[in-house]
Design a protein around this motif. Structure first.
Motif, mmCIF file in Angstrom:
data_model
loop_
_atom_site.group_PDB
_atom_site.id
_atom_site.type_symbol
_atom_site.label_atom_id
_atom_site.label_comp_id
_atom_site.label_asym_id
_atom_site.label_seq_id
_atom_site.Cartn_x
_atom_site.Cartn_y
_atom_site.Cartn_z
ATOM 1 N N ASN A 1 0.831 -1.190 0.000
ATOM 2 C CA ASN A 1 0.000 0.000 0.000
ATOM 3 C C ASN A 1 0.874 1.251 0.000
ATOM 4 O OD1 ASN A 1 0.830 0.370 2.715
ATOM 5 N ND2 ASN A 1 -0.953 -0.732 3.496
ATOM 6 N N ARG A 2 0.242 2.377 -0.186
ATOM 7 C CA ARG A 2 0.950 3.656 -0.319
ATOM 8 C C ARG A 2 1.792 3.958 0.926
ATOM 9 N NH1 ARG A 2 0.110 8.124 -3.655
ATOM 10 N NH2 ARG A 2 -1.587 6.954 -4.627
ATOM 11 N N ARG A 3 1.213 3.738 2.104
ATOM 12 C CA ARG A 3 1.938 4.057 3.341
ATOM 13 C C ARG A 3 3.227 3.256 3.467
ATOM 14 N NH1 ARG A 3 -0.904 3.044 9.077
ATOM 15 N NH2 ARG A 3 -0.754 0.911 8.323
ATOM 16 N N ASP B 1 5.767 6.334 -8.726
ATOM 17 C CA ASP B 1 6.160 6.191 -10.127
ATOM 18 C C ASP B 1 6.346 4.731 -10.494
ATOM 19 O OD1 ASP B 1 7.299 7.220 -12.725
ATOM 20 O OD2 ASP B 1 9.027 6.081 -11.973
ATOM 21 N N HIS B 2 5.841 4.362 -11.676
ATOM 22 C CA HIS B 2 6.109 3.043 -12.244
ATOM 23 C C HIS B 2 7.474 3.100 -12.933
ATOM 24 C CE1 HIS B 2 1.796 2.620 -11.645
ATOM 25 N NE2 HIS B 2 1.880 1.338 -11.940
ATOM 26 N N VAL B 3 8.447 2.341 -12.430
ATOM 27 C CA VAL B 3 9.774 2.343 -13.037
ATOM 28 C C VAL B 3 9.661 1.966 -14.512
ATOM 29 C CG1 VAL B 3 12.095 1.347 -12.967
ATOM 30 C CG2 VAL B 3 10.851 1.775 -10.826
ATOM 31 N N LEU B 4 9.053 0.825 -14.787
ATOM 32 C CA LEU B 4 8.673 0.471 -16.160
ATOM 33 C C LEU B 4 7.251 0.977 -16.345
ATOM 34 C CD1 LEU B 4 9.237 -1.011 -18.843
ATOM 35 C CD2 LEU B 4 8.225 -3.066 -17.796
ATOM 36 N N PRO B 5 7.037 1.970 -17.195
ATOM 37 C CA PRO B 5 5.717 2.602 -17.327
ATOM 38 C C PRO B 5 4.594 1.602 -17.607
ATOM 39 C CG PRO B 5 7.371 3.838 -18.544
ATOM 40 C CD PRO B 5 8.030 2.553 -18.109
ATOM 41 N N ALA C 1 1.992 -2.927 -11.053
ATOM 42 C CA ALA C 1 1.938 -2.234 -9.766
ATOM 43 C C ALA C 1 2.345 -3.231 -8.692
ATOM 44 C CB ALA C 1 0.540 -1.683 -9.516
ATOM 45 N N ASN C 2 3.639 -3.335 -8.442
ATOM 46 C CA ASN C 2 4.141 -4.243 -7.408
ATOM 47 C C ASN C 2 5.359 -3.615 -6.744
ATOM 48 O OD1 ASN C 2 6.310 -4.666 -9.211
ATOM 49 N ND2 ASN C 2 5.373 -6.515 -10.053
ATOM 50 N N TRP C 3 5.873 -4.301 -5.716
ATOM 51 C CA TRP C 3 6.992 -3.768 -4.936
ATOM 52 C C TRP C 3 8.210 -3.475 -5.806
ATOM 53 C CZ3 TRP C 3 6.434 -1.912 -0.274
ATOM 54 C CH2 TRP C 3 5.479 -2.442 0.603
ATOM 55 N N GLU C 4 8.428 -4.289 -6.821
ATOM 56 C CA GLU C 4 9.643 -4.175 -7.633
ATOM 57 C C GLU C 4 9.538 -3.127 -8.732
ATOM 58 O OE1 GLU C 4 8.071 -7.050 -6.968
ATOM 59 O OE2 GLU C 4 9.468 -7.824 -5.437
ATOM 60 N N LYS D 1 18.189 3.288 -5.371
ATOM 61 C CA LYS D 1 18.322 1.883 -4.976
ATOM 62 C C LYS D 1 17.250 1.075 -5.680
ATOM 63 C CE LYS D 1 15.540 2.443 -0.783
ATOM 64 N NZ LYS D 1 15.484 2.294 0.689
ATOM 65 N N GLU D 2 17.531 -0.181 -5.862
ATOM 66 C CA GLU D 2 16.596 -1.081 -6.534
ATOM 67 C C GLU D 2 15.388 -1.329 -5.638
ATOM 68 O OE1 GLU D 2 15.937 -2.850 -10.191
ATOM 69 O OE2 GLU D 2 17.742 -1.800 -9.524
ATOM 70 N N PRO D 3 14.171 -1.133 -6.137
ATOM 71 C CA PRO D 3 12.994 -1.388 -5.302
ATOM 72 C C PRO D 3 12.772 -2.884 -5.080
ATOM 73 C CG PRO D 3 12.332 -0.837 -7.543
ATOM 74 C CD PRO D 3 13.818 -0.629 -7.474
ATOM 75 N N ILE D 4 12.557 -3.268 -3.828
ATOM 76 C CA ILE D 4 12.329 -4.674 -3.496
ATOM 77 C C ILE D 4 11.160 -4.775 -2.523
ATOM 78 C CG2 ILE D 4 14.745 -5.340 -3.829
ATOM 79 C CD1 ILE D 4 15.063 -5.274 -0.782
#
Length: 210
Positions: A105-107, A132-136, A143-146, A173-176
């Motif tokens: 979630n957003r929080r 932001d979506h890293v890959l648009p 829409a996931n953690w990565e 940093k890489e989103p995980i």
């Protein structure tokens, strides 16, 4: 029970199931309701030893502790007595196991990224950040953690519908996907919630007993 107005009521209380496993975080007001109804007990850890208290015994302990208040201790004054805000309570009959998966979630995304734009590195108020979506999404980005990161409005506009590489922008940093709740980790940075650490440390539960 009626409590006087106090900032202490804005604090949080860690909830354990009857097996001493952390399962939830609730308000101080809710914690006192559970204690008063004998549905929970206060748990403290002093010098490596656990102690448990029902509402009445916690009230008595609070009276003694009130004479030697620690800077991180919080008390609520009622009409007839003063009682210390508990940091951890244990549900006496609740035996469900804690949720293993962190809510997406957003929080939690803001907490994971520390309210820092993952492109320019600056910290912003939540109201000044976007996701932001890293890959648009137009490229099939999920829409996931990565694939979701915090971005300030300026960086988000600059990136537009491009990838960071195409926009000549680099992720800090890489989103995980976090293993534990980022919002809980933020609370642990406050000294008054240090007593939670024992119950939230994965190593505490996974270590092999001999």
């Amino acid at each position: 029970m009626s409590f006087g107005a106090s900032h202490a009521l804005d604090a949080s209380v860690l909830v354990l199931n009857k097996f001493y496993m952390a399962v939830h975080v609730i308000s101080v007001r809710r914690a006192f309701c559970l204690l008063f109804k004998d549905l929970a007990e206060v748990i403290t850890l002093d010098d490596g030893r656990y102690a448990s208290f029902d509402f009445q015994s916690w009230r008595e302990v609070s009276e003694a502790r009130a004479r030697f208040k620690h800077p991180d201790d919080e008390f609520i004054r009622t009409v007839h007595f003063e009682i210390q805000v508990p940091r951890v309570v244990r549900l006496l009959a609740y035996d469900r196991l804690p949720r293993q998966k962190v809510k997406f979630n957003r929080r939690n995304i803001f907490a994971r990224d520390g309210n820092r734009c993952q492109y320019c590195g600056k910290r912003f108020a939540t109201s000044e950040l976007s996701l932001d979506h890293v890959l648009p999404r137009s490229r099939g980005g999920l829409a996931n953690w990565e694939n979701i990161v915090c971005a300030c409005l300026k960086c988000n506009v600059r990136k537009g519908g491009r990838t960071p590489w195409e926009a000549n922008m680099r992720l800090i940093k890489e989103p995980i996907q976090p293993r534990t709740s980022p919002s809980l980790c933020l609370k642990l940075s406050h000294r008054r919630y240090q007593s939670w650490k024992t119950f939230l440390d994965n190593a505490y539960w996974s270590v092999e007993l001999k």
